[in-house]
Write an enzyme that holds these catalytic residues in place. Structure first.
Site, PDB file in Angstrom:
ATOM      1  N   PRO A  19       0.792  -1.244   0.000  1.00  0.00           N
ATOM      2  CA  PRO A  19       0.000   0.000   0.000  1.00  0.00           C
ATOM      3  C   PRO A  19       0.814   1.278   0.000  1.00  0.00           C
ATOM      4  O   PRO A  19       0.265   2.351   0.193  1.00  0.00           O
ATOM      5  CB  PRO A  19      -0.807  -0.128   1.295  1.00  0.00           C
ATOM      6  CG  PRO A  19       0.103  -0.878   2.210  1.00  0.00           C
ATOM      7  CD  PRO A  19       0.847  -1.855   1.345  1.00  0.00           C
ATOM      8  N   ASP A  21       2.480  -1.428  -9.053  1.00  0.00           N
ATOM      9  CA  ASP A  21       1.631  -2.445  -8.455  1.00  0.00           C
ATOM     10  C   ASP A  21       0.675  -2.979  -9.514  1.00  0.00           C
ATOM     11  O   ASP A  21       0.295  -2.253 -10.441  1.00  0.00           O
ATOM     12  CB  ASP A  21       0.841  -1.905  -7.265  1.00  0.00           C
ATOM     13  CG  ASP A  21       0.316  -3.031  -6.387  1.00  0.00           C
ATOM     14  OD1 ASP A  21       1.090  -3.521  -5.538  1.00  0.00           O
ATOM     15  OD2 ASP A  21      -0.838  -3.432  -6.567  1.00  0.00           O
ATOM     16  N   ASP A  48       9.286  -6.313  -2.602  1.00  0.00           N
ATOM     17  CA  ASP A  48       8.545  -6.716  -1.403  1.00  0.00           C
ATOM     18  C   ASP A  48       7.428  -7.623  -1.904  1.00  0.00           C
ATOM     19  O   ASP A  48       6.313  -7.183  -2.167  1.00  0.00           O
ATOM     20  CB  ASP A  48       8.004  -5.489  -0.677  1.00  0.00           C
ATOM     21  CG  ASP A  48       7.335  -5.845   0.632  1.00  0.00           C
ATOM     22  OD1 ASP A  48       7.930  -6.603   1.407  1.00  0.00           O
ATOM     23  OD2 ASP A  48       6.203  -5.379   0.870  1.00  0.00           O
ATOM     24  N   CYS A 104       6.711 -10.537   4.311  1.00  0.00           N
ATOM     25  CA  CYS A 104       6.205 -10.478   5.697  1.00  0.00           C
ATOM     26  C   CYS A 104       5.742 -11.868   6.101  1.00  0.00           C
ATOM     27  O   CYS A 104       4.628 -12.067   6.587  1.00  0.00           O
ATOM     28  CB  CYS A 104       5.093  -9.438   5.841  1.00  0.00           C
ATOM     29  SG  CYS A 104       3.677  -9.681   4.753  1.00  0.00           S
TER      30      CYS A 104
END
Length: 438
Positions: free
Chosen positions: A266, A287, A333, A386
């Site tokens: 985000p 994105d 990421d 993550c």
């Protein structure tokens, strides 16, 4: 979702949990939507939040207890009754301040209000048995994987993976930390203020903070709602976990560079990159989802950044879009299982499965290949997730370096466990592209 202004707190919680359990809604989104749509008091909102997140966090333990209590298989229970039993059992077993009688009576009343009045006797009987028997003695379970899974409420397959990768002690510590409440962490916008000044400004608005554990740009909220502060509105800070901040720091950016954030939404890492570059240079936030690119643009505008542009594209196609050796730094990421952030998003651990992780690791490697192509010699490529699944982390990096051992050198590989710093679980690998900088 229908308006919930006439719903009791428990009815609100039941509707949210029903959506999460049976419609695959995201818990944080369903909760925020329901609370914004209701007329409940702040105290009731906190109760709903605890019941929702607590029931999800403890799901398999609650189901195990209910299965032991009932004569019929719990899995065959009516959908609404199943939700009522789960959330009521959570109150009985884990919420000390809720009187036993209230939890049982309100569960029965909820069955009546939610169209299951004919089963109120059944609900009453099951809940009374749960209250009487309490939690079982899990220490009697000989299999350590099953014991950890039930004591800490995690899927057995996931516990088994973590035990194999990190050992029983680390696995248990990680699972226990995942049951705690996640901190709200702020990242100071160094272009507008500094940490001490922001801390004083927030305090003047009734928001208390303490210095972060990992980053000099972080503050941990200890009291108050920072989202509604004037400091947030004017762009003095962003919400970002400290482990996530370390990803941007690993890029080692400086003013004037051309940087690609390949999977940017985000936008937390994108905007931190721009801030650490003093908003001088170029940061391309890519994105695959157009609506997420719009969210990034909103954050960029709020923070007053001018060096960031957005692009909507599949990250696996970046090597077809850009010429080779275009960027000084590239961040991947990668889309991942998210199993490092289950403390904040507990439904993830129940929605993910090993087959999905296989598919994700293949996608991660393809994105990493495309990102390597567009990085300049001498530049830094950072791969992060993550999650703490080796298949998505070390194994992806190892597969990439085996293929590119002549062109890339591994600088740093780091896993951050939730129990280490009370932050999200993260994996970070920094690699340098061999050759002279152009």
């Amino acid at each position: 979702m229908a308006k919930t202004t006439n719903h009791t707190p428990r009815m609100n919680a039941a509707h949210i949990l029903d959506r999460v359990f049976f419609e695959e809604a995201y818990s944080h989104l369903a909760l925020n939507e329901a609370l914004q749509d209701s007329s409940l008091s702040e105290v009731d909102n906190r109760f709903v939040t605890e019941v929702v997140y607590g029931t999800i966090k403890r799901l398999n333990t609650l189901d195990y207890v209910l299965e032991q209590t009932m004569k019929q298989p719990f899995r065959k229970t009516d959908r609404r009754v199943k939700t009522i039993l789960r959330m009521s059992a959570y109150q009985l077993l884990y919420m000390d301040r809720i009187p036993e009688r209230a939890a049982i009576n309100e569960g029965v009343e909820l069955a009546k209000r939610w169209g299951r009045g004919g089963l109120k006797g059944f609900v009453n009987g099951v809940l009374r048995t749960v209250a009487r028997q309490g939690l079982p003695d899990f220490k009697r379970i000989s299999d350590p994987v099953q014991r950890i899974a039930l004591e800490t409420s995690h899927p057995e397959w996931l516990v088994r993976k973590w035990v194999q990768a990190y050992g029983e002690d680390v696995c248990r510590a990680m699972c226990e930390t995942n049951l705690k409440r996640a901190y709200t962490t702020l990242r100071v916008n160094r272009l507008q203020t500094d940490r001490d000044t922001l801390q004083r400004d927030l305090q003047a608005e009734g928001i208390e903070t303490s210095a972060g554990n990992l980053s000099p740009d972080s503050l941990i909220v200890t009291e108050g709602q920072a989202m509604h502060s004037a400091s947030f509105a004017k762009g003095a800070f962003s919400f970002q976990d400290e482990s996530s901040m370390l990803v941007t720091q690993a890029l080692d950016v400086e003013a004037g560079l051309n940087v690609l954030d390949a999977c940017a939404a985000p936008g937390g890492k994108t905007t931190y990159i721009a801030e650490r570059m003093y908003d001088e240079g170029q940061v391309l936030a890519n994105d695959i989802h157009p609506h997420k690119s719009m969210l990034i643009e909103q954050q960029v505008q709020r923070l007053g950044l001018e060096s960031v542009t957005t692009r909507t594209e599949d990250a696996t196609d970046l090597d077809d879009t850009f010429e080779a050796e275009t960027f000084d730094r590239v961040l991947v990421d990668a889309p991942c299982s998210g199993l490092g952030v289950v403390r904040a998003k507990p439904d993830i651990k129940w929605q993910m499965n090993p087959e999905q992780i296989k598919e994700l690791s293949a996608l991660q490697l393809r994105i990493l290949e495309a990102a390597a192509y567009v990085l300049k010699p001498g530049g830094t490529l950072v791969y992060s997730t993550c999650t703490l699944m080796p298949e998505e982390n070390e194994e992806v990096v190892d597969a990439f370096l085996q293929k590119h051992y002549t062109s890339f050198a591994k600088d740093e590989v780091r896993s951050i466990f939730p129990q280490q710093y009370d932050s999200d679980g993260f994996f970070i690998a920094a690699m340098t592209k061999r050759g002279d900088k152009r």
